[in-house]
Motif scaffolding. Structure first.
Motif, PDB file in Angstrom:
ATOM      1  N   GLY A  42       0.990  -1.395   0.499  1.00 21.91           N
ATOM      2  CA  GLY A  42      -0.252  -0.140  -0.294  1.00 21.91           C
ATOM      3  C   GLY A  42       1.005   0.929  -0.113  1.00 21.91           C
ATOM      4  O   GLY A  42       0.693   2.013  -1.016  1.00 21.91           O
ATOM      5  N   ILE A  43       1.904   1.418   1.365  1.00 26.06           N
ATOM      6  CA  ILE A  43       2.820   2.778   0.673  1.00 26.06           C
ATOM      7  C   ILE A  43       3.859   2.777  -0.266  1.00 26.06           C
ATOM      8  O   ILE A  43       3.723   3.925  -0.585  1.00 26.06           O
ATOM      9  CB  ILE A  43       3.969   2.146   2.122  1.00 26.06           C
ATOM     10  N   GLY A  46       1.228   3.476  -2.971  1.00 26.74           N
ATOM     11  CA  GLY A  46       1.416   4.829  -3.506  1.00 26.74           C
ATOM     12  C   GLY A  46       2.721   5.387  -3.700  1.00 26.74           C
ATOM     13  O   GLY A  46       2.119   7.206  -4.480  1.00 26.74           O
ATOM     14  N   LEU A  47       3.629   5.509  -3.273  1.00 31.68           N
ATOM     15  CA  LEU A  47       4.803   6.216  -3.653  1.00 31.68           C
ATOM     16  C   LEU A  47       5.624   6.418  -5.145  1.00 31.68           C
ATOM     17  O   LEU A  47       5.387   7.542  -5.581  1.00 31.68           O
ATOM     18  CB  LEU A  47       5.852   5.389  -2.781  1.00 31.68           C
ATOM     19  N   ALA A  49       2.947   5.736  -6.978  1.00 30.99           N
ATOM     20  CA  ALA A  49       1.382   6.733  -8.064  1.00 30.99           C
ATOM     21  C   ALA A  49       1.877   8.415  -7.382  1.00 30.99           C
ATOM     22  O   ALA A  49       1.898   8.901  -8.777  1.00 30.99           O
ATOM     23  CB  ALA A  49       0.764   6.803  -7.368  1.00 30.99           C
ATOM     24  N   GLY A  50       2.374   8.259  -6.324  1.00 26.16           N
ATOM     25  CA  GLY A  50       2.613   9.982  -6.475  1.00 26.16           C
ATOM     26  C   GLY A  50       4.578  10.592  -7.348  1.00 26.16           C
ATOM     27  O   GLY A  50       3.667  11.462  -7.968  1.00 26.16           O
TER      28      GLY A  50
ATOM     29  N   ALA B  28      -2.587   1.129   2.702  1.00 28.09           N
ATOM     30  CA  ALA B  28      -2.716   1.995   1.257  1.00 28.09           C
ATOM     31  C   ALA B  28      -3.243   3.494   1.806  1.00 28.09           C
ATOM     32  O   ALA B  28      -2.978   4.196   1.079  1.00 28.09           O
ATOM     33  CB  ALA B  28      -3.683   1.432   1.157  1.00 28.09           C
ATOM     34  N   ILE B  30      -1.460   5.439   3.516  1.00 28.81           N
ATOM     35  CA  ILE B  30      -0.722   6.526   3.364  1.00 28.81           C
ATOM     36  C   ILE B  30       0.748   6.639   2.566  1.00 28.81           C
ATOM     37  O   ILE B  30      -0.078   7.891   1.592  1.00 28.81           O
ATOM     38  CB  ILE B  30       0.952   5.750   4.263  1.00 28.81           C
ATOM     39  N   GLY B  31      -0.036   5.432   2.117  1.00 26.06           N
ATOM     40  CA  GLY B  31      -0.168   5.575   0.378  1.00 26.06           C
ATOM     41  C   GLY B  31      -0.126   6.047  -0.873  1.00 26.06           C
ATOM     42  O   GLY B  31       0.273   7.587  -1.545  1.00 26.06           O
ATOM     43  N   GLN B  32      -1.454   5.988  -0.718  1.00 29.81           N
ATOM     44  CA  GLN B  32      -2.643   6.674  -1.637  1.00 29.81           C
ATOM     45  C   GLN B  32      -2.827   8.559  -1.078  1.00 29.81           C
ATOM     46  O   GLN B  32      -2.513   9.250  -2.562  1.00 29.81           O
ATOM     47  CB  GLN B  32      -3.847   6.096  -1.599  1.00 29.81           C
ATOM     48  N   TYR B  34      -0.151   9.976   0.097  1.00 29.45           N
ATOM     49  CA  TYR B  34       1.862  10.467  -0.511  1.00 29.45           C
ATOM     50  C   TYR B  34       1.342  10.806  -2.290  1.00 29.45           C
ATOM     51  O   TYR B  34       1.032  12.331  -2.935  1.00 29.45           O
ATOM     52  CB  TYR B  34       2.379   9.477  -1.204  1.00 29.45           C
ATOM     53  N   ALA B  35      -0.162   9.805  -3.159  1.00 32.61           N
ATOM     54  CA  ALA B  35      -0.351  10.186  -4.007  1.00 32.61           C
ATOM     55  C   ALA B  35      -1.148  11.176  -4.658  1.00 32.61           C
ATOM     56  O   ALA B  35      -0.040  12.343  -5.222  1.00 32.61           O
ATOM     57  CB  ALA B  35      -0.367   8.913  -4.937  1.00 32.61           C
ATOM     58  N   SER B  61      -3.131   4.730  -7.160  1.00 31.17           N
ATOM     59  CA  SER B  61      -3.749   4.971  -6.558  1.00 31.17           C
ATOM     60  C   SER B  61      -5.055   3.427  -6.060  1.00 31.17           C
ATOM     61  O   SER B  61      -5.132   2.978  -5.138  1.00 31.17           O
ATOM     62  CB  SER B  61      -5.000   6.043  -5.862  1.00 31.17           C
TER      63      SER B  61
END
Lengths: 181, 88
Positions: A42-43, A46-47, A49-50, B28, B30-32, B34-35, B61
């Motif tokens: 998940g983290i 997400g990195l 994706a950013g 999810a 934290i990651g989203q 950040y995105a 995401s």
């Protein structure tokens, strides 16, 4: 000898249940623990994706290339989440511990331990996602170097996967060839 | 000690397991987040690429969401179609 100790009381209480109930209860807790590994992908994804969004704003013309690298890297980062899911599903639907001869308490603890072991997937997930993010960033900056960048990214991700594989091995040993029984 | 059946023990442990499985949602989130932050930053840098940026951000995401959904599935299985009670 008096058993006023809380832990001994608790273990004796657990042993008052039938063997299968104890093992299945341990497996349920283990399945929950295994899914905690989902934090990592998940983290990490997400990195990625950013960085993907950032790469599109740097270099809009090559947005397809950087998006593709983002998805490739994220797919690799997903593996530890999938491995944890597989272990949880094995514990729930085709529980191997219940057919084994041995002490109920040990087998119940093995179910919990198999789940705990899979939590290691957090590291691999975050690390591989970070590699995917940097790969995406690099392709966004220099699209011509895409093959070399992607190759290096995959190589690094393969190394980052190792600890996740060790965790899987320990979980599988606990479930299928338990050395304690 | 009396009155607690084997089924009750398995169901109690299943409830704990379902809660543990949902901890996966941390990642999810934290990651989203950040995105989303990087997406906002990117639109600020290049507003005319807004459509492309949002598309890439949402695609990434969606991938980051998957492990949270796996955790949810395991939790729902433990709560509603518990396969362990039938094995007793």
């Amino acid at each position: 000898m008096e058993s006023s100790n809380f832990i001994i009381d608790f273990l004796e209480w657990l042993l008052s249940f039938e063997r299968n109930a104890l093992i299945l209860a341990g497996s349920a807790i283990g399945a929950g623990f295994a899914m905690i590994a989902g934090i990592g992908p998940g983290i990490g994804q997400g990195l990625a994706a950013g960085k993907g969004a950032e790469a599109v704003s740097y270099n809009r013309k090559n947005s397809k290339k950087s998006t593709m690298v983002m998805l490739l890297g994220s797919a690799v980062a997903e593996t530890s989440g999938i491995l944890a899911l597989v272990v949880a599903l094995i514990l729930l639907f085709m529980n191997p511990l219940i057919g084994v001869e041995g002490t109920g308490l040990v087998l119940a603890a093995s179910g919990i331990g198999a789940g705990l072991s899979m939590i290691a997937g957090i590291g691999a997930g975050i690390g591989q996602g970070y590699a995917a993010a940097k790969g995406t960033e690099a392709v966004g900056k220099r699209p011509k170097l895409q093959p070399a960048i992607v190759r290096t990214m995959f190589l690094g991700q393969a190394v980052a996967q190792t600890t996740g594989i060790y965790a899987l091995i320990v979980a599988l040993v606990l479930m299928f060839i338990n050395p304690f029984v | 000690m009396e009155g607690i059946t084997s089924e009750a023990l398995v169901l109690a442990a299943s409830a704990i397991g379902a809660g543990l499985a949902m901890i996966a949602g941390i990642g999810a989130g934290i990651g989203q987040g950040y995105a989303a932050g990087k997406g906002a930053e990117s639109v600020g840098r290049q507003p005319e690429a807004q459509g492309d940026i949002i598309r890439t951000m949402l695609l990434g995401s969606a991938v980051a969401e998957t492990t949270g959904i796996y955790g949810l599935i395991i939790a729902l299985v433990l709560l509603f179609v518990n396969p362990l009670v039938g094995m007793l």
